[in-house]
Motif scaffolding. Sequence first.
Motif, PDB file in Angstrom:
ATOM      1  N   PHE A   1       6.908   8.657  -1.108  1.00  0.00           N
ATOM      2  CA  PHE A   1       7.633   8.843  -2.037  1.00  0.00           C
ATOM      3  C   PHE A   1       9.043   9.346  -1.643  1.00  0.00           C
ATOM      4  CE2 PHE A   1       9.902  11.701  -4.952  1.00  0.00           C
ATOM      5  CZ  PHE A   1      10.402  10.865  -5.759  1.00  0.00           C
ATOM      6  N   VAL A   2       9.174  10.447  -0.930  1.00  0.00           N
ATOM      7  CA  VAL A   2      10.427  11.248  -0.485  1.00  0.00           C
ATOM      8  C   VAL A   2      11.152  10.289   0.413  1.00  0.00           C
ATOM      9  CG1 VAL A   2      11.237  13.092   0.668  1.00  0.00           C
ATOM     10  CG2 VAL A   2       9.372  13.314  -1.156  1.00  0.00           C
ATOM     11  N   ARG A   3      10.413   9.734   1.344  1.00  0.00           N
ATOM     12  CA  ARG A   3      11.018   9.080   2.413  1.00  0.00           C
ATOM     13  C   ARG A   3      11.584   7.663   1.893  1.00  0.00           C
ATOM     14  NH1 ARG A   3       6.710   9.436   7.570  1.00  0.00           N
ATOM     15  NH2 ARG A   3       7.151  11.719   7.816  1.00  0.00           N
TER      16      ARG A   3
ATOM     17  N   VAL B   1       8.299  17.061  -5.459  1.00  0.00           N
ATOM     18  CA  VAL B   1       8.093  17.831  -4.308  1.00  0.00           C
ATOM     19  C   VAL B   1       7.139  18.914  -4.655  1.00  0.00           C
ATOM     20  CG1 VAL B   1       8.927  19.090  -2.348  1.00  0.00           C
ATOM     21  CG2 VAL B   1       9.702  16.711  -2.996  1.00  0.00           C
ATOM     22  N   ARG B   2       7.683  19.687  -5.653  1.00  0.00           N
ATOM     23  CA  ARG B   2       6.944  21.205  -6.044  1.00  0.00           C
ATOM     24  C   ARG B   2       5.701  20.770  -6.605  1.00  0.00           C
ATOM     25  NH1 ARG B   2      10.613  22.318  -9.452  1.00  0.00           N
ATOM     26  NH2 ARG B   2      11.940  23.842  -8.153  1.00  0.00           N
ATOM     27  N   ALA B   3       5.593  19.921  -7.688  1.00  0.00           N
ATOM     28  CA  ALA B   3       4.161  19.769  -8.001  1.00  0.00           C
ATOM     29  C   ALA B   3       3.151  19.171  -6.965  1.00  0.00           C
ATOM     30  CB  ALA B   3       4.385  18.833  -9.109  1.00  0.00           C
ATOM     31  N   LEU B   4       3.575  18.329  -6.193  1.00  0.00           N
ATOM     32  CA  LEU B   4       2.444  17.883  -5.317  1.00  0.00           C
ATOM     33  C   LEU B   4       2.435  18.966  -4.216  1.00  0.00           C
ATOM     34  CD1 LEU B   4       3.283  15.212  -6.663  1.00  0.00           C
ATOM     35  CD2 LEU B   4       2.795  14.124  -4.548  1.00  0.00           C
ATOM     36  N   ALA B   5       3.311  19.722  -3.750  1.00  0.00           N
ATOM     37  CA  ALA B   5       3.064  20.713  -2.683  1.00  0.00           C
ATOM     38  C   ALA B   5       1.988  21.981  -3.150  1.00  0.00           C
ATOM     39  CB  ALA B   5       4.439  21.512  -2.319  1.00  0.00           C
ATOM     40  N   GLU B   6       2.259  22.446  -4.536  1.00  0.00           N
ATOM     41  CA  GLU B   6       1.457  23.203  -5.197  1.00  0.00           C
ATOM     42  C   GLU B   6       0.065  22.663  -5.120  1.00  0.00           C
ATOM     43  OE1 GLU B   6       3.139  24.034  -8.943  1.00  0.00           O
ATOM     44  OE2 GLU B   6       4.783  25.526  -8.019  1.00  0.00           O
ATOM     45  N   ARG B   7      -0.064  21.287  -5.649  1.00  0.00           N
ATOM     46  CA  ARG B   7      -1.402  20.713  -5.351  1.00  0.00           C
ATOM     47  C   ARG B   7      -2.159  20.815  -4.276  1.00  0.00           C
ATOM     48  NH1 ARG B   7      -3.310  14.581  -7.238  1.00  0.00           N
ATOM     49  NH2 ARG B   7      -5.531  15.092  -6.971  1.00  0.00           N
ATOM     50  N   VAL B   8      -1.109  20.567  -3.216  1.00  0.00           N
ATOM     51  CA  VAL B   8      -1.902  20.533  -1.637  1.00  0.00           C
ATOM     52  C   VAL B   8      -2.045  21.842  -1.483  1.00  0.00           C
ATOM     53  CG1 VAL B   8      -0.907  20.343   0.706  1.00  0.00           C
ATOM     54  CG2 VAL B   8      -0.640  18.626  -0.850  1.00  0.00           C
ATOM     55  N   ALA B   9      -1.418  23.124  -1.924  1.00  0.00           N
ATOM     56  CA  ALA B   9      -1.806  24.376  -1.508  1.00  0.00           C
ATOM     57  C   ALA B   9      -3.154  24.628  -2.086  1.00  0.00           C
ATOM     58  CB  ALA B   9      -0.822  25.167  -2.009  1.00  0.00           C
TER      59      ALA B   9
ATOM     60  N   ARG C   1       0.801  -1.018  -0.157  1.00  0.00           N
ATOM     61  CA  ARG C   1      -0.143   0.071  -0.073  1.00  0.00           C
ATOM     62  C   ARG C   1       1.015   1.365   0.115  1.00  0.00           C
ATOM     63  NH1 ARG C   1      -1.900   3.037   4.009  1.00  0.00           N
ATOM     64  NH2 ARG C   1      -1.298   1.522   5.679  1.00  0.00           N
ATOM     65  N   THR C   2       1.956   1.220   0.830  1.00  0.00           N
ATOM     66  CA  THR C   2       3.048   2.415   0.885  1.00  0.00           C
ATOM     67  C   THR C   2       3.514   2.526  -0.631  1.00  0.00           C
ATOM     68  OG1 THR C   2       3.064   2.083   3.229  1.00  0.00           O
ATOM     69  CG2 THR C   2       4.563   3.475   2.231  1.00  0.00           C
ATOM     70  N   ALA C   3       3.871   1.389  -0.919  1.00  0.00           N
ATOM     71  CA  ALA C   3       4.655   1.560  -2.441  1.00  0.00           C
ATOM     72  C   ALA C   3       3.652   2.137  -3.512  1.00  0.00           C
ATOM     73  CB  ALA C   3       4.974   0.132  -2.609  1.00  0.00           C
ATOM     74  N   THR C   4       2.725   1.824  -3.427  1.00  0.00           N
ATOM     75  CA  THR C   4       1.581   2.189  -4.466  1.00  0.00           C
ATOM     76  C   THR C   4       1.389   3.571  -4.059  1.00  0.00           C
ATOM     77  OG1 THR C   4       0.278  -0.149  -4.443  1.00  0.00           O
ATOM     78  CG2 THR C   4      -0.714   1.936  -5.150  1.00  0.00           C
ATOM     79  N   ALA C   5       1.230   4.180  -2.857  1.00  0.00           N
ATOM     80  CA  ALA C   5       1.144   5.638  -2.716  1.00  0.00           C
ATOM     81  C   ALA C   5       2.328   6.354  -3.086  1.00  0.00           C
ATOM     82  CB  ALA C   5       0.928   5.865  -1.087  1.00  0.00           C
ATOM     83  N   ALA C   6       3.463   5.892  -3.208  1.00  0.00           N
ATOM     84  CA  ALA C   6       4.602   6.377  -3.750  1.00  0.00           C
ATOM     85  C   ALA C   6       4.250   6.756  -5.180  1.00  0.00           C
ATOM     86  CB  ALA C   6       6.126   5.794  -3.355  1.00  0.00           C
ATOM     87  N   VAL C   7       4.086   5.372  -6.030  1.00  0.00           N
ATOM     88  CA  VAL C   7       3.826   5.457  -7.472  1.00  0.00           C
ATOM     89  C   VAL C   7       2.798   6.571  -7.592  1.00  0.00           C
ATOM     90  CG1 VAL C   7       2.900   4.216  -9.404  1.00  0.00           C
ATOM     91  CG2 VAL C   7       4.427   2.952  -7.519  1.00  0.00           C
ATOM     92  N   GLU C   8       1.729   6.448  -6.964  1.00  0.00           N
ATOM     93  CA  GLU C   8       0.872   7.643  -7.012  1.00  0.00           C
ATOM     94  C   GLU C   8       1.358   9.123  -7.156  1.00  0.00           C
ATOM     95  OE1 GLU C   8      -2.149   6.745  -4.481  1.00  0.00           O
ATOM     96  OE2 GLU C   8      -3.178   4.920  -5.448  1.00  0.00           O
ATOM     97  N   ALA C   9       2.178   9.128  -6.048  1.00  0.00           N
ATOM     98  CA  ALA C   9       2.863  10.494  -5.917  1.00  0.00           C
ATOM     99  C   ALA C   9       3.764  11.016  -7.305  1.00  0.00           C
ATOM    100  CB  ALA C   9       3.802  10.619  -4.744  1.00  0.00           C
TER     101      ALA C   9
ATOM    102  N   THR D   1      -0.555  14.456   0.580  1.00  0.00           N
ATOM    103  CA  THR D   1       0.708  14.839   1.442  1.00  0.00           C
ATOM    104  C   THR D   1       1.279  13.449   1.713  1.00  0.00           C
ATOM    105  OG1 THR D   1      -0.091  16.812   2.307  1.00  0.00           O
ATOM    106  CG2 THR D   1       1.430  15.731   3.641  1.00  0.00           C
ATOM    107  N   ALA D   2       0.326  12.464   2.211  1.00  0.00           N
ATOM    108  CA  ALA D   2       0.787  11.129   2.403  1.00  0.00           C
ATOM    109  C   ALA D   2       1.489  10.536   1.620  1.00  0.00           C
ATOM    110  CB  ALA D   2      -0.392  10.357   3.062  1.00  0.00           C
ATOM    111  N   ARG D   3       1.114  10.614   0.179  1.00  0.00           N
ATOM    112  CA  ARG D   3       1.669  10.099  -1.074  1.00  0.00           C
ATOM    113  C   ARG D   3       2.930  10.694  -1.386  1.00  0.00           C
ATOM    114  NH1 ARG D   3      -3.772  10.303  -3.352  1.00  0.00           N
ATOM    115  NH2 ARG D   3      -3.146  12.052  -4.741  1.00  0.00           N
ATOM    116  N   LEU D   4       3.174  12.055  -0.865  1.00  0.00           N
ATOM    117  CA  LEU D   4       4.476  12.809  -1.165  1.00  0.00           C
ATOM    118  C   LEU D   4       5.279  12.357  -0.231  1.00  0.00           C
ATOM    119  CD1 LEU D   4       6.191  14.615  -2.293  1.00  0.00           C
ATOM    120  CD2 LEU D   4       5.336  16.560  -0.935  1.00  0.00           C
TER     121      LEU D   4
END
Length: 586
Positions: A451-453, A422-430, A348-356, A445-448
């Motif tokens: 991925f980053v970790r 990071v930039r693309a997802l952070a802008e979407r979160v905003a 599930r966590t791996a899939t979240a990183a892919v979605e990010a 945010t959880a998906r990002l």
Amino acid sequence: MSIAPAPQPPATAVQPSFADIGTPLRDVTFVVVDLETTGSRANDAGITEIGAVKVRGGEVLGEFQSLVNPGRPVPAFVARLTGITTAMVSTAPGIELVLPGFLEFAHGCVLVAHNAPFDIGFLRAACADLDYAWPGFDVVDTLPLARRVVPRDEAPNHKLATLARLFRAQTSPDHRALADARATVDVLHALLERLAPLGVTHLEDLATAADPVPADVRRKSTLADELPSAPGVYLFRGPDEEVLYVGTSTNIRKRVRSYFTAAEKRRRITEMVRIAHAVTPVVCATPLEAQVRELRLITEHAPRYNRRSKHPERQTWVRLTDEPYPRLSVVPEVRGDVPHIGPFTSRRTATAAVEAMHDAIALRQCTQRLPAVARSPRSPCALAGLGRCSAPCTATTGPDTGYRALVEQARTALTGDPSAVVRALAERVARLAGQERFEEAGQVTARLRAFVRAAARTQRMDPLSRCAELVAARPTAAGGWEIVVVRHARLAGTAVTGPREDPLPVVDALRATAEVVEPAQPPAPACHPEEAALVLDWLDQPHVRLVHVSGPWTCPVRSALAHADLDDVSASVALALGGADTMAAC
């Protein structure tokens, strides 16, 4: 693991605590003390008499008794109770003269008192008034011990006089210090006799004997009797020598004993203790070796009472596939020399990183293998219509060069700088937060973070996984060196040198005898990923020195490590936009 013998540092004058050395009760020297005072509060009353009896193994070694001038009148009700009057203590020495003698009499012993907080409280207050450092005596209180083993149907209360009559003490307490101390000695011995069948045989047992621990659990404390007071790993074993639980500690004996006290509150572990019939110690030269051995033993035996690290084969990775139009895939292991991130503890966590990644980079999400050039035109999928796929499946005149640019962007995000994601997802979160769509913002945010970790973990582990041999050393508190040999991220050997020993011959011997380690497919280490993390954490500690490295050991300058420790996406955006030159070196 190959381990060179660790030379012992020269002996130093250190007095270990009773909890460390595990003194049997028959070898403990007790000083049973009782005080008479002018009141019940140490801050506004004084001591009028000190009485004490020193005993060991049931034998009286000496007695101490002295009246004390409290520097104030003795109240009439106290005089009637104790028989000590103001006239009796007016010519007695002050506490400043009596206390040093008592402290010398009790030096190195365990203090015992009935309702110990009262007597010890007055003694501590007297030390504080005279600017004496409290010696830090171990203290045993017979009152809670009596409550533990003397039921109400046997005695109406647990006062000293009542217990003395119950146990037929040779001395009757009469509110004089020495007589009360003598009576307490007999009460103590009677209580110890009752506690012995419950497994209370050592001083550290006595410290927790009043805890509400089931009798069958406390009796198991004898399993720790022969264990070493040294760092290492311990294995609880059940029927048919099954390994029930594996743990690690800097003091095996002390840690195992804690399982039989009220300090252990986990019901599963209490259940495990009831099943266990033996504890096997594995003494280790260093704390790092102990942590690694614990992890390997858990992986090997999969103990039913350990909750972590039992199934390394269930860890997953995210892979950029090797085909004309690569895509992201969740796989159970590293396959091929292509970019990977992981390992993830769940699919599930791996899939979240892919979605990010898909949220930021329009890689294809279909699973079929596409040719470099389609033989016939295809209709783009719905994702292409939404701008979330570049639709390389429609390329009929030649390879889709635009898709190659997306692949390089994904490759960079996985193996180097993830700022684009990071930039693309952070802008979407905003944007979502601005629309008050907070639940969706939290999901992005959880998906990002997933991925980053994972990218940071991989970028940190990959260089060590590729390194054929690394030798490092860290100074020890004793003045020697703790030396480790790491091969492809696996701890292959460890040793400790003495304070005046040349460490280089030990390094050479350790390298020659260390475990031979075959490399895995990077970025996967040649060991459990948690072992690689333990080794990396050790290497990151202050004062660690590299002795030998077989090849380059570096991390990208602009990498996911620069984002991995950030707590919020807005900080990640600030770093991505304004901190592109942030160093992230190993």
